[in-house]
Design a protein around this motif. Structure first.
Motif, short mmCIF file in Angstrom:
data_model
loop_
_atom_site.label_atom_id
_atom_site.label_comp_id
_atom_site.label_asym_id
_atom_site.label_seq_id
_atom_site.Cartn_x
_atom_site.Cartn_y
_atom_site.Cartn_z
N LEU A 29 0.91 -1.21 -0.10
CA LEU A 29 0.28 0.19 -0.03
C LEU A 29 0.88 1.25 0.03
CD1 LEU A 29 -2.63 1.34 0.26
CD2 LEU A 29 -2.50 1.31 2.81
N PHE A 30 0.65 2.28 -1.05
CA PHE A 30 1.29 3.39 -1.12
C PHE A 30 0.16 4.29 -0.76
CE2 PHE A 30 3.60 0.92 -4.18
CZ PHE A 30 4.67 0.90 -3.72
N MET A 31 0.62 5.11 0.52
CA MET A 31 -0.39 6.21 0.88
C MET A 31 0.21 7.36 0.52
SD MET A 31 -1.12 4.53 4.69
CE MET A 31 -2.52 6.00 5.06
N THR A 32 -0.52 8.42 0.01
CA THR A 32 -0.10 9.81 -0.33
C THR A 32 -0.77 10.79 0.90
OG1 THR A 32 -2.26 10.22 -1.71
CG2 THR A 32 -0.07 9.60 -2.83
N ASN A 33 -0.23 11.89 1.15
CA ASN A 33 -0.68 12.77 1.96
C ASN A 33 -0.42 14.07 1.55
OD1 ASN A 33 2.09 13.60 2.80
ND2 ASN A 33 2.35 11.77 3.61
N ILE A 34 -0.92 15.01 2.36
CA ILE A 34 -1.05 16.67 1.89
C ILE A 34 0.57 16.93 1.84
CG2 ILE A 34 -3.24 17.07 2.96
CD1 ILE A 34 -1.44 18.48 5.28
N GLY A 35 1.58 16.12 2.04
CA GLY A 35 3.07 16.76 1.93
C GLY A 35 3.48 15.80 0.69
N THR A 36 2.72 14.94 0.07
CA THR A 36 3.31 14.26 -1.06
C THR A 36 3.61 15.26 -2.28
OG1 THR A 36 2.47 12.28 -0.17
CG2 THR A 36 3.01 12.24 -2.56
N THR A 37 4.73 15.00 -2.86
CA THR A 37 5.25 15.97 -4.34
C THR A 37 4.97 15.03 -5.61
OG1 THR A 37 7.32 15.57 -3.92
CG2 THR A 37 6.57 17.39 -2.81
N ARG A 38 4.98 15.79 -6.45
CA ARG A 38 4.99 15.18 -7.71
C ARG A 38 6.41 14.52 -8.18
NH1 ARG A 38 2.49 18.59 -12.77
NH2 ARG A 38 1.96 16.40 -13.41
N SER A 39 7.31 15.20 -7.57
CA SER A 39 8.80 14.48 -7.39
C SER A 39 8.89 13.15 -6.80
CB SER A 39 9.69 15.59 -6.91
OG SER A 39 9.75 16.76 -7.64
N SER A 40 8.24 13.06 -5.56
CA SER A 40 8.25 11.73 -4.91
C SER A 40 7.30 10.73 -5.91
CB SER A 40 7.53 11.87 -3.61
OG SER A 40 7.91 12.86 -2.85
N VAL A 41 6.32 10.94 -6.49
CA VAL A 41 5.45 10.06 -7.37
C VAL A 41 6.42 9.68 -8.41
CG1 VAL A 41 3.77 9.67 -8.94
CG2 VAL A 41 3.22 11.03 -6.60
N ALA A 42 7.18 10.82 -9.01
CA ALA A 42 7.93 10.36 -10.18
C ALA A 42 9.04 9.42 -9.95
CB ALA A 42 8.61 11.81 -10.64
N TYR A 43 9.77 9.65 -8.60
CA TYR A 43 10.81 8.55 -8.25
C TYR A 43 10.38 7.40 -7.99
CZ TYR A 43 14.16 6.55 -5.30
OH TYR A 43 15.00 5.71 -4.49
N LEU A 44 8.85 7.15 -7.34
CA LEU A 44 8.56 5.85 -7.22
C LEU A 44 8.18 5.17 -8.53
CD1 LEU A 44 7.07 3.65 -5.50
CD2 LEU A 44 5.01 4.92 -5.57
N ILE A 45 7.67 5.97 -9.54
CA ILE A 45 7.49 5.25 -10.87
C ILE A 45 8.74 4.85 -11.54
CG2 ILE A 45 6.78 5.61 -13.29
CD1 ILE A 45 4.50 5.49 -10.85
N GLU A 46 9.73 5.78 -11.10
CA GLU A 46 11.27 5.29 -11.78
C GLU A 46 11.88 3.95 -11.06
OE1 GLU A 46 14.00 8.56 -11.18
OE2 GLU A 46 12.66 9.85 -12.19
N VAL A 47 11.66 3.96 -9.97
CA VAL A 47 11.75 2.57 -9.32
C VAL A 47 10.89 1.42 -9.83
CG1 VAL A 47 11.61 1.47 -6.66
CG2 VAL A 47 12.58 3.74 -7.16
N LEU A 48 9.73 1.56 -9.90
CA LEU A 48 8.97 0.49 -10.33
C LEU A 48 9.58 0.10 -11.52
CD1 LEU A 48 5.50 1.51 -9.04
CD2 LEU A 48 6.94 -0.11 -7.97
N VAL A 49 9.82 1.18 -12.51
CA VAL A 49 10.19 0.59 -13.65
C VAL A 49 11.58 -0.20 -13.58
CG1 VAL A 49 11.17 1.77 -15.94
CG2 VAL A 49 9.02 2.57 -15.06
N GLU A 50 12.39 0.61 -12.87
CA GLU A 50 13.95 -0.31 -12.68
C GLU A 50 13.66 -1.74 -12.21
OE1 GLU A 50 17.84 0.56 -10.14
OE2 GLU A 50 16.71 2.16 -11.02
N ILE A 51 12.87 -1.96 -11.24
CA ILE A 51 12.49 -3.22 -10.88
C ILE A 51 11.93 -3.97 -11.83
CG2 ILE A 51 10.92 -4.82 -9.29
CD1 ILE A 51 11.13 -2.16 -7.23
N ALA A 52 10.93 -3.56 -12.59
CA ALA A 52 10.05 -4.31 -13.82
C ALA A 52 11.47 -4.65 -15.04
CB ALA A 52 9.22 -3.50 -14.57
N LYS A 53 12.30 -3.73 -15.04
CA LYS A 53 13.54 -4.06 -16.18
C LYS A 53 14.32 -5.12 -15.56
CE LYS A 53 13.56 0.47 -18.61
NZ LYS A 53 14.45 1.73 -18.76
N SER A 54 14.68 -4.93 -14.34
CA SER A 54 15.51 -6.14 -13.70
C SER A 54 14.94 -7.61 -13.95
CB SER A 54 15.89 -5.70 -12.36
OG SER A 54 14.89 -5.72 -11.49
#
Length: 910
Positions: free
Chosen positions: A735-760
């Motif tokens: 479960l990924f929970m966003t909050n009022i402090g979550t930024t678009r940069s945080s979301v972008a980093y998470l997507i990058e990580v998931l893509v890297e995991i999928a590629k590996s």
């Protein structure tokens, strides 16, 4: 060009379109080829047309500047256009327009170093806060300039705030403005407004539903446009202030529902009086009485002669060994520490000064009658409410998979617990929520047994950890139709932010309580109730279960919510609140609540936590609407990015409403809030109609396709490799929970990580041997196909249960286990399995909580079923809290159970 449906908020739509306009305008200045120029021109025209719908609702850059930019484009002044658009976009991104005038001409200097984002916190704290005032009046361009100039002339250097006016002509435009523009803090409604907007009808239909809908708006009479606008704005943004300028007499206005209207001005152009009222209204929300008192206290010279060496930082500044602590935290936190109630700091246990005022402001902000602060978390809030309202022998209907603090609260209160089963989501090893049908059925069983008078409370989690949200008002209506004085405790530990979104707000305990009380008082409701009573006069239980019940007009509205402010809003750890809307609080509960509060609240509360609750309330009253919109947008963009990425969809799946809510509980028929082809579904209809909805700020990701279980993916992959922290998993989800402090940069980093995991994973499988691929496929199948069914609550043993009805005495069972001679240990795969196969009744002596998924599958006094045993054996037993792998499962001996039964028989005979 992206359509409106590709965005879940106007904020992000506007931001992205200005960014796109900046890129396109800059491209035009680089002498592109003819074909590219044609494409850019088409794109810029579409962007201008799109922004022309949105910009009238914002003060910066303003429509005159926007029209000037458009003329620059039309006249081919591409360099000037690119320069000006760049400045506008940068000012919108950094918030610089909130601090100073932004010049758009190329020959002017812009002091970029003064941008708010570049200033240190101390300098930002000294800046005057900025907001915008919406003026609603049917005026032409010249009259609009006159209005704005008169308002701006009133501003003075000594004012605490800076504001800019925004002028719209119609009631519909005003409603759209407060939904689009988060900067608006006050509304001035003048007598000349019209009804209809001229903007895109699809946008109107989508957004105006939140204020009552097009039919209600179309039915308004012209003489009521002003008062009705104030009332409608109160539905969507109740924290705002409105000022009504009218030509009607006092008698005509008196008695009307003026919603958020703070003052009525009668046919006058007293702009200074209006200006002062606007500032006073915003200041009323900007007050933080306890935080202010704490700051003042920290400045006072004092001599410390009480029990806190750390007070004023003395034990640190004099130390030779812990100077690093002082350097890390800074001096203010220690200057503000005290154990005394002097210095204007008030007492949390007996508040009469700034804490009392801070709690009253919180009650206003969250829509309650009373609000109480807590400095040791919502676990304590839950126990306070339960102990205040429940006495030994009272029957409480409880969601079985609610937070453990509720189960322990039942033990402390001596409640007779009737557990309710949520619908299972076996495929993902998690529970959903309790269907209303199940709640009504249990109430009717207790009614048939003559025990309805002992039923005291219904306790449910809203929203659940996984994001399932009840139709709160409907649940309370139908339950009150069966038991008109039932008390409701809604555990909103994860839902404090919901108050500040029109969509979410309708599903909160306090909003539903306010609406329900208003409904019960109305004549139409009384007529509907009488009509239904005639129809149900001789109805059987099955008919009642299938009927949407209407509560009697004399039903009592008794609602409590507990919220972890620190989990979803701004507060230090363990800062929580109890909100009360109880018609019988003063007459029945106040004293017992006070005693329960005294029982569980520390006599040495942390003043920093109290101050953070005060400031957190101030923040959400002034910018909660904006922050929640941005939070939702961040979560939505995460859902979209994963769902649209072909590589990610090979291994991951974002669970939708259709995955987590059975079809019979989704009356709207909506299965997903996002569709790759059609974009975003407007969630309003779902939130208005469905029995359960999904909170989109919680993104549950099925990870079984990776071959890793949820806990391994969380710990070994996300945390150890990438430093991403989460705290909720199931057998095959995270479960990924966003909050009022979550930024678009945080979301972008998470997507990058998931893509890297999928590629590996792709590379690893590509290089894998046949046997390795078979092993991977087997792990995936085990996680995604071969899952143990989730067990329902079995039953309490007869020794702890009254005959005929399901409630049990959890307190007696809990304390019976204190004597070790009453307990034994049985091994899951050995003696426990053998005993159950031999037909013996085995009863748990402890709370047994597997983690994950984190719900109690056994409570003291509960009979262990074959389904529960199978589920426990399918899990890693070392992760079962309450289970001792070295000894086994703690159960009651037959002699202990016989002793309780004999005692019951003896009591019954006497």
């Amino acid at each position: 060009m992206h359509s409106m449906n590709e965005y879940s908020s106007a904020i992000q739509l506007r931001s992205d379109r200005w960014s796109a306009l900046r890129e396109a305008a800059a491209a035009l200045t680089r002498d592109p080829k003819a074909r590219e120029t044609k494409i850019l021109n088409k794109k810029i025209e579409e962007l201008f047309n799109s922004l022309a719908i949105i910009e009238p609702y914002w003060a910066f850059p303003g429509m005159s500047a926007f029209d000037h930019l458009r003329r620059q484009y039309e006249h081919g002044n591409y360099d000037d256009l690119a320069f000006a658009v760049n400045r506008v976009t940068r000012a919108l991104t950094t918030g610089a327009y909130r601090r100073r005038h932004i010049p758009l001409d190329r020959d002017t200097v812009d002091h970029e170093e003064d941008d708010e984002a570049m200033l240190p916190p101390e300098a930002r704290a000294l800046a005057k806060p900025y907001f915008e005032v919406l003026i609603v009046d049917n005026v032409n361009e010249q009259q609009e300039r006159w209005l704005k100039s008169n308002v701006n002339r009133m501003r003075r250097s000594e004012d605490s705030f800076i504001y800019e006016p925004v002028v719209v002509n119609s009631l519909e435009d005003a409603l759209i403005a407060v939904l689009f523009n988060h900067n608006i803090q006050a509304i001035v409604v003048r007598p000349g407004l019209t009804l209809k907007s001229k903007i895109d009808q699809d946008i109107l239909t989508r957004y105006l539903a939140r204020a009552g809908g097009r039919d209600e708006i179309d039915a308004l009479q012209p003489e009521f446009y002003g008062p009705e606008l104030c009332r409608m704005v109160a539905k969507v943004r109740p924290e705002l202030d409105a000022y009504l300028v009218t030509e009607r007499s006092v008698e005509d206005i008196a008695g009307l529902d003026l919603g958020i209207c703070r003052r009525v001005f009668y046919n006058q152009e007293d702009f200074m009086e209006l200006h002062l009222n606007i500032l006073r209204g915003v200041q009323a929300r900007n007050k933080s009485p306890f935080f202010t008192a704490l700051v003042e206290y920290s400045k006072q010279p004092t001599g410390v002669f009480h029990a806190m060496p750390i007070s004023r930082g003395k034990s640190i500044t004099r130390s030779h060994w812990i100077q690093d602590m002082g350097a890390f935290y800074g001096p203010n936190i220690f200057l503000a520490e005290t154990s005394a109630t002097s210095g204007g700091l008030d007492s949390l246990l007996e508040p009469h000064g700034p804490i009392k005022e801070a709690q009253e402001l919180a009650a206003r902000a969250f829509g309650s009658k009373q609000t109480f602060f807590a400095t040791n978390g919502t676990s304590t809030c839950n126990k306070i409410v339960v102990q205040a309202l429940i006495k030994p022998g009272d029957i409480v209907l409880v969601d079985r998979d609610c937070h453990k603090s509720h189960h322990y609260g039942m033990v402390l209160a001596g409640a007779q617990v009737c557990y309710l089963d949520s619908y299972p989501l076996n495929e993902y090893s998690m529970y959903g929520a309790v269907p209303l049908h199940e709640i009504k059925r249990q109430l009717l069983v207790l009614k048939a047994a003559g025990k309805l008078d002992r039923v005291r409370m219904l306790l449910l989690t809203n929203c659940t950890f996984d994001g399932l949200v009840y139709n709160v008002e409907r649940v309370m209506e139908e339950c009150l139709a069966i038991k008109p004085d039932l008390i409701f405790l809604w555990d909103e530990a994860w839902f404090a932010f919901a108050r500040f979104s029109p969509t979410y707000r309708q599903r909160t305990g306090m909003e539903a309580a306010n609406r329900l009380r208003e409904k019960l008082r109305s004549e139409p409701h009384a007529r509907m109730y009488e009509a239904q009573q005639s129809l149900l006069k001789d109805a059987d239980e099955d008919t009642i279960l299938k009927t949407r019940l209407i509560p009697p007009p004399n039903a009592r509205v008794r609602v409590y919510t507990t919220q972890s402010t620190h989990k979803t809003l701004t507060s230090l750890r363990q800062g929580s609140m109890i909100h009360v809307y109880d018609q019988d609080f003063k007459g029945e509960v106040e004293q017992s609540f006070h005693e329960a509060y005294m029982t569980h609240t520390s006599t040495s509360p942390n003043y920093q936590i109290i101050a953070s609750l005060d400031v957190g309330r101030r923040q959400v009253e002034l910018e909660g609407f904006e922050f929640v919109q941005r939070q939702v947008e961040a979560a939505m963009s995460m859902r979209r990015a994963i769902s649209d990425h072909p590589l990610l969809t090979k291994y991951f799946k974002v669970l939708t409403a259709g995955d987590m809510i059975p079809e019979e509980h989704r009356e709207s028929g909506v299965t997903s809030y996002y569709d790759t082809e059609q974009g975003w579904t407007d969630m309003w209809d779902c939130y208005e109609q469905d029995e359960f909805v999904l909170d989109p700020t919680r993104v549950t990701l099925a990870v079984g396709g990776t071959g890793w279980d949820g806990d391994t993916f969380k710990t070994d992959i996300l945390m150890d490799r990438y430093g991403i922290q989460i705290n909720k998993t199931s057998r095959n989800t995270v479960l990924f929970m966003t909050n009022i402090g979550t930024t678009r940069s945080s979301v972008a980093y998470l997507i990058e990580v998931l893509v890297e995991i999928a590629k590996s994973l792709d590379e690893r499988l590509d290089d894998a041997s046949r046997m390795e691929k078979m092993s991977f496929d087997k792990r995936v199948a085990n996680l995604m196909e071969h899952y143990p069914p989730l067990p329902d609550f079995s039953r309490f043993h007869d020794a702890f249960k009254a005959p005929d009805t399901p409630e049990g005495d959890i307190r007696t069972a809990y304390y019976l286990s204190y004597d070790d001679t009453n307990c034994d240990y049985l091994d899951l795969d050995g003696s426990l399995k053998d005993a159950m196969e031999a037909g013996e009744t085995v009863v748990s002596a402890s709370f047994i909580i597997p983690y994950p998924p984190g719900f109690p599958i056994l409570v003291p006094g509960q009979v262990i079923s074959h389904e529960i045993l199978d589920f426990m054996r399918a899990l890693d037993v070392s992760e079962i809290h309450g289970y001792r792998p070295d000894l086994g499962l703690r159960v009651f001996t037959k002699e202990a159970l016989d002793g309780v039964s004999a005692k019951q028989l003896s009591n019954a005979s006497t």
